[in-house]
Design a protein around this motif. Structure first.
Motif, PDB file in Angstrom:
ATOM      1  N   LYS A 191       0.908  -1.038  -0.124  1.00  0.00           N
ATOM      2  CA  LYS A 191      -0.057  -0.172   0.116  1.00  0.00           C
ATOM      3  C   LYS A 191       0.832   1.267   0.036  1.00  0.00           C
ATOM      4  N   GLU A 220     -11.426   1.743  -0.018  1.00  0.00           N
ATOM      5  CA  GLU A 220     -10.335   1.543   0.852  1.00  0.00           C
ATOM      6  C   GLU A 220     -10.648   0.020   1.363  1.00  0.00           C
ATOM      7  N   SER A 223      -6.384   4.372  -3.436  1.00  0.00           N
ATOM      8  CA  SER A 223      -5.769   4.986  -2.336  1.00  0.00           C
ATOM      9  C   SER A 223      -6.079   6.408  -2.127  1.00  0.00           C
ATOM     10  N   PHE A 232      -9.246   8.223  -1.436  1.00  0.00           N
ATOM     11  CA  PHE A 232      -9.886   8.262  -0.081  1.00  0.00           C
ATOM     12  C   PHE A 232      -9.233   9.415   0.600  1.00  0.00           C
TER      13      PHE A 232
END
Length: 322
Positions: free
Chosen positions: A172, A253, A273, A276
């Motif tokens: 991530k 997410e 990602s 968000f």
């Protein structure tokens, strides 16, 4: 392996951006500064005019404070990791980032639920609005929106802190709880179950309150003349857009954290990602600033005042020189 271990964020995530990392750093920096500017501007406009000290505007300021909190907890770290050579983050800071991320997201839903309740009272009980949504109750709801996520998530967070970590890879751009748990030395399946329960505790009550509020608003609006319906629903538009935007971002997410997303292009995962932590903090102050007439008027006055200031100073200097 103790919690001082360096966790290496998966190189493949940042490898996609390696050739453009300096341009992306500038872009992220501009986006971050935009988030700070827009949210601080909205808070300033509401704070400076007592006529704007209405519950909905107070909630929008609390929402802006939360946007600044969430963005500051995540974006500077992303920019630092982007420029680093090894793309590393300590376990201690990773765990702290998880706390910031989850409390930011759940506080957002709490504030949006309070705003939905405000619209319900304003439309369904207009004559009792100021007695039901008093200044005291507004402050208590704002405090609850901040304290509830901190307390509820705190218990779950303490479980993650106790884990020992053997893995060093996070696929991530920033830390999320389930990805970090996957790197623990011993399996902890109970955390996944507790995590699902936690999501329900942090999101379900707020969603139910919002659904109840808009069900009642819909019921009342059906009895109103068409013009009154339009005026009532118009006051709900910023809230509905903000709620929809953040809900979509949260679903992206949650899906990424809970399911294997390797079959999806890494560029798409990066976008989801960033959505968000960037889109809601930018769009919310615009929605509540431009979407509210009184805020628009006072925002214009603020710009005019500061635009005229250099002219007034120039005239003062000219008079003084004479």
């Amino acid at each position: 392996m103790d919690n001082e271990t360096i966790l290496t964020i998966t190189m493949s995530v940042y490898a996609v951006m390696e050739n453009y990392k300096y341009w992306l750093f500038i872009l992220f920096l501009l986006l971050y500064l935009t988030i700070i500017f827009l949210n601080v501007l909205l808070i300033t406009v509401v704070h400076q005019n007592k006529k704007l000290h209405q519950p909905m505007n107070v909630f929008s300021c609390v929402l802006s404070i939360n946007e600044i909190y969430g963005s500051t907890a995540l974006l500077p770290t992303i920019m630092a990791v982007l420029l680093s050579e090894r793309h590393e983050i300590t376990v201690k800071w990773c765990i702290a980032q998880i706390y910031f991320l989850h409390t930011y997201a759940s506080a957002e839903f709490c504030i949006l639920a309070a705003m939905g309740y405000d619209r319900y009272v304003a439309i369904c009980n207009p004559l009792q609005y100021h007695s039901i949504i008093s200044n005291s109750k507004t402050g208590k709801l704002a405090l609850l929106a901040a304290m509830y996520p901190a307390i509820v998530f705190g218990g779950f967070y303490s479980m993650t802190i106790r884990l020992r970590f053997c893995g060093k890879v996070l696929p991530k751009m920033y830390c999320v709880n389930m990805e970090l748990v996957k790197n623990s030395c011993s399996p902890a399946p109970y955390i996944s179950i507790v995590g699902l329960v936690l999501i329900l505790l942090l999101v379900l009550p707020q969603i139910l309150l919002i659904l109840f509020s808009y069900a009642q608003i819909s019921r009342v609006c059906r009895k109103l003349p068409r013009e009154s319906q339009r005026n009532a629903l118009k006051t709900c538009v910023p809230h509905l857009l903000s709620l929809t935007n953040f809900t979509i971002a949260s679903l992206f997410e949650i899906i990424q954290s809970r399911f294997n997303m390797t079959h999806i292009a890494i560029e798409a995962r990066i976008f989801l990602s960033l959505y968000f932590i960037i889109l809601p903090p930018i769009t919310n102050p615009v929605l509540y600033g431009l979407g509210t007439q009184m805020v628009r008027v006072n925002l214009l006055k603020l710009f005019v005042r500061y635009k005229m200031l250099p002219t007034l100073l120039a005239k003062a200097v000219a008079v003084a020189s004479v």
